[in-house]
Design an enzyme around this catalytic site. Sequence first.
Site, short mmCIF file in Angstrom:
data_model
loop_
_atom_site.label_atom_id
_atom_site.label_comp_id
_atom_site.label_asym_id
_atom_site.label_seq_id
_atom_site.Cartn_x
_atom_site.Cartn_y
_atom_site.Cartn_z
N LYS A 1 0.83 -1.21 0.00
CA LYS A 1 0.00 0.00 0.00
C LYS A 1 0.86 1.26 0.00
N GLY B 1 9.58 -21.25 16.41
CA GLY B 1 8.90 -22.06 17.42
C GLY B 1 8.47 -23.37 16.80
N GLY C 1 -4.40 -12.25 -10.16
CA GLY C 1 -5.14 -12.17 -8.90
C GLY C 1 -4.82 -10.84 -8.23
N ILE D 1 -2.36 -9.91 -6.09
CA ILE D 1 -0.98 -9.42 -6.13
C ILE D 1 -0.61 -8.99 -7.55
N SER E 1 2.72 -14.64 -9.16
CA SER E 1 1.69 -14.37 -8.14
C SER E 1 0.51 -15.29 -8.41
N ASP F 1 -3.68 -17.39 7.68
CA ASP F 1 -3.34 -17.98 6.38
C ASP F 1 -2.99 -19.47 6.48
N ALA G 1 -5.53 -10.30 6.03
CA ALA G 1 -5.02 -9.92 7.34
C ALA G 1 -6.17 -9.75 8.34
N HIS H 1 -23.26 15.37 1.92
CA HIS H 1 -23.13 15.84 0.54
C HIS H 1 -22.08 16.95 0.47
P1 FAD Z 1 1.64 -14.02 8.32
O1 FAD Z 1 1.39 -12.58 8.17
O2 FAD Z 1 2.23 -14.75 7.18
O3 FAD Z 1 2.57 -14.16 9.60
C1 FAD Z 1 3.10 -15.37 10.01
C2 FAD Z 1 4.36 -15.10 10.80
O4 FAD Z 1 4.77 -16.32 11.42
C3 FAD Z 1 5.54 -14.62 9.97
O5 FAD Z 1 6.19 -13.57 10.61
C4 FAD Z 1 6.45 -15.85 9.90
O6 FAD Z 1 7.82 -15.51 9.77
C5 FAD Z 1 6.18 -16.46 11.26
N1 FAD Z 1 6.48 -17.88 11.35
C6 FAD Z 1 6.20 -18.87 10.48
N2 FAD Z 1 6.57 -20.06 10.97
C7 FAD Z 1 7.12 -19.80 12.18
C8 FAD Z 1 7.67 -20.61 13.21
N3 FAD Z 1 7.73 -21.94 13.11
N4 FAD Z 1 8.17 -20.01 14.32
C9 FAD Z 1 8.11 -18.64 14.46
N5 FAD Z 1 7.59 -17.84 13.54
C10 FAD Z 1 7.08 -18.41 12.42
N6 FAD Z 1 -4.31 -8.93 3.21
C11 FAD Z 1 -5.20 -7.95 3.45
O7 FAD Z 1 -6.15 -8.16 4.22
N7 FAD Z 1 -5.08 -6.70 2.88
C12 FAD Z 1 -4.06 -6.42 2.04
O8 FAD Z 1 -3.97 -5.30 1.54
C13 FAD Z 1 -3.12 -7.42 1.74
N8 FAD Z 1 -2.10 -7.19 0.92
C14 FAD Z 1 -1.19 -8.17 0.66
C15 FAD Z 1 -0.17 -7.91 -0.24
C16 FAD Z 1 0.76 -8.88 -0.52
C17 FAD Z 1 1.86 -8.59 -1.49
C18 FAD Z 1 0.67 -10.16 0.12
C19 FAD Z 1 1.69 -11.22 -0.13
C20 FAD Z 1 -0.35 -10.43 1.00
C21 FAD Z 1 -1.30 -9.44 1.28
N9 FAD Z 1 -2.37 -9.68 2.14
C22 FAD Z 1 -3.29 -8.70 2.38
C23 FAD Z 1 -2.53 -10.97 2.82
C24 FAD Z 1 -2.02 -10.87 4.27
O9 FAD Z 1 -0.67 -10.46 4.24
C25 FAD Z 1 -2.14 -12.21 4.96
O10 FAD Z 1 -3.46 -12.68 4.85
C26 FAD Z 1 -1.79 -12.07 6.43
O11 FAD Z 1 -0.48 -11.62 6.59
C27 FAD Z 1 -1.96 -13.40 7.17
O12 FAD Z 1 -1.63 -13.22 8.50
P2 FAD Z 1 -1.07 -14.41 9.39
O13 FAD Z 1 -0.87 -13.84 10.74
O14 FAD Z 1 -1.95 -15.59 9.24
O15 FAD Z 1 0.32 -14.83 8.73
P1 NAI Z 2 -4.67 -15.02 -6.05
O1 NAI Z 2 -5.27 -16.29 -5.60
O2 NAI Z 2 -5.33 -13.74 -5.73
O3 NAI Z 2 -4.47 -15.04 -7.64
C1 NAI Z 2 -3.72 -16.02 -8.27
C2 NAI Z 2 -4.08 -16.01 -9.74
O4 NAI Z 2 -3.12 -16.80 -10.41
C3 NAI Z 2 -5.43 -16.63 -10.03
O5 NAI Z 2 -6.17 -15.78 -10.86
C4 NAI Z 2 -5.09 -17.95 -10.68
O6 NAI Z 2 -6.06 -18.37 -11.61
C5 NAI Z 2 -3.79 -17.61 -11.35
N1 NAI Z 2 -2.93 -18.76 -11.60
C6 NAI Z 2 -2.68 -19.82 -10.82
N2 NAI Z 2 -1.80 -20.66 -11.39
C7 NAI Z 2 -1.46 -20.10 -12.58
C8 NAI Z 2 -0.57 -20.46 -13.63
N3 NAI Z 2 0.15 -21.58 -13.56
N4 NAI Z 2 -0.47 -19.65 -14.70
C9 NAI Z 2 -1.20 -18.50 -14.78
N5 NAI Z 2 -2.05 -18.11 -13.82
C10 NAI Z 2 -2.17 -18.89 -12.72
O7 NAI Z 2 -3.17 -15.09 -5.48
P2 NAI Z 2 -2.06 -13.97 -5.31
O8 NAI Z 2 -2.30 -12.81 -6.21
O9 NAI Z 2 -0.78 -14.69 -5.36
O10 NAI Z 2 -2.31 -13.47 -3.84
C11 NAI Z 2 -2.34 -14.41 -2.78
C12 NAI Z 2 -3.31 -14.00 -1.74
O11 NAI Z 2 -2.77 -12.93 -0.97
C13 NAI Z 2 -4.62 -13.43 -2.28
O12 NAI Z 2 -5.53 -14.44 -2.64
C14 NAI Z 2 -5.11 -12.67 -1.11
O13 NAI Z 2 -5.73 -13.55 -0.21
C15 NAI Z 2 -3.84 -12.13 -0.50
N6 NAI Z 2 -3.66 -10.74 -0.94
C16 NAI Z 2 -4.59 -9.83 -0.55
C17 NAI Z 2 -4.50 -8.52 -0.96
C18 NAI Z 2 -5.56 -7.58 -0.57
O14 NAI Z 2 -6.36 -7.91 0.29
N7 NAI Z 2 -5.62 -6.39 -1.15
C19 NAI Z 2 -3.37 -8.05 -1.75
C20 NAI Z 2 -2.47 -9.11 -2.14
C21 NAI Z 2 -2.62 -10.39 -1.71
#
Ligand code: FAD
Ligand code: NAI
Length: 490
Positions: free
Chosen positions: A58, A122, A205, A207, A294, A337, A345, A469
Amino acid sequence: MAKNFDVVVIGGGPGGYIAAIRAAQLGFNTACIDEWKNKDGKPAPGGTCTNVGCIPSKALLQSSENFEHAGKHFADHGINVSGLALDLAKMLARKDTVVKQNNDGILFLFKKNKVAFFHGRGSFAGPSTGSGRTGGEGRTEGDGYEIQVTGAAEETLVAKHVIVATGSSARALPGAPFDEDNILSNDGALRIPAVPKKLVLIGSGVIGLEMGSVWRRLGAEVTVLEALPTFLGAVDEQIAKEAHKAFVKQGMKIELGVKVGEIRNGGAGKGVSVAYTTAKGEALTLEVDKLVVSIGRVPNTNGLNHEAVGLKLDERGAVVVDDQCRTSLPNVWAIGDVVRGPMLAHKAEEEGVAVAERIAGQHGHVNFNTIPWVIYTSPEIAWVGQTEQQLKAAGVKYKAGTFPFMANGRARALGDTTGMVKFLADATTDEILGVHMVGPMASELISEAVVAMEFRASSEDIARICHAHPSLSEATKEAALAVDKRSLNF
Ligand code: FAD
Ligand code: NAI
């Protein structure tokens, strides 16, 4: 000497750190273990979200949007900019500062709430009995688990309750491992040191669209290759179509229905070649500077040593949980996740709070029907509840109302009139079943719809509420009015 805790949370992402804070608020002696480190090797709690996900993406979306506005849209407002230049190093450094502020904020919150933080990995060492014995014999519900911390901190913890919140990692394409130089996951995609001339993203998707937008705005020629024949299949079709039109107009190339073939990593500075077959069966190859993969994410369960306690995983490697986040083991919970459900998140956070409250004997609850989704592109895409195609498939009788931002005074003043708000309500009861948006600030506007659905409001409830408004939120009210064909401004 083992340290005893009521609750040990493994993972300090948004699920884990929030669960730990809520558990501590409820009076439990709580620890949180997280292994993420920053480039100086220091603890960087906050997980994927804070370090390589929500927050840095963001920050870059905002910076790149500012850049695009200054270059392309300020002139419409009578502001002429000359000498516009991109300082990418500064933009990336600003993003890193935003991330660090969040990491530090979480460490502060741990201190304030008396959560013991352990920096390291852990893993389950085995079950522990209430009497301090370890081993499976004579285990009862009241016994706990021994957790080994390795890394910066080396400790043995004994926990009555364990919350697994280890998150997820990017899925790689077979034969194309991430090197974070040429073939990038979300991590590398957030720190490309120079704007690539040509960038391909595999997967259109969340990302793919967010990171594709960032680098397109900064000057890259962006192509997105998607395997499915439909664009954003999970999004309401009408909204997805509108968004697709906007992205294509901005210059993003989106190819649907492709089959990605061989990917050749040329090595440092030599780029990547991506072979693929188009939906029409044409075999093509793209030579690009960088490739972002992605295509979804996989749960992090590798480091847990789950076998030591027999924690059940599913075929994807996710921890198996019921709808209350209970795992196959007594007093072991899993959230975020690493379990089923949307990888968001705020979903992880809600589950974290609910689990801490259930441990305390309360009735924590997560309403999966009202979890909002937001894609932070421009226009933004946001929704809650069911799509029109889902309602049709389920045979639900519904009424639809839409209102375009083009007819909203605030959107015109902003100079951002792309998109619409769409309401879907039950044909008989008028209860709101889904709200879908594509347009300016949809990420903020969707909250009203979430509140309305949480209270099981009707579209008429929203239609009769006074909205300021001029505001974008008037488009929400007008879409609700449109359900009964009585929109006033369109
Ligand atoms: P995580 O955030 O993955 O945290 C898990 C933590 O556990 C990590 O720090 C990891 O290092 C640690 N860990 C793992 N195994 C161990 C272990 N054995 N011992 C100790 N530590 C460990 N979601 C949204 O809602 N809005 C968004 O705008 C958004 N944007 C995103 C953009 C990108 C590029 C990506 C990749 C994801 C995005 N997401 C977004 C998804 C969001 O980041 C995840 O859904 C969220 O972080 C999940 O939270 P979590 O606590 O389950 O896991
Ligand atoms: P995604 O599930 O959103 O999208 C993956 C896309 O890749 C799908 O459209 C799928 O059909 C396509 N795909 C899969 N295999 C493929 C292949 N072999 N060739 C071509 N296309 C293929 O997954 P993404 O973008 O990796 O993000 C992961 C997750 O992270 C999201 O589902 C979301 O939960 C979270 N996220 C949330 C954000 C937000 O809330 N704004 C921002 C970024 C990520």
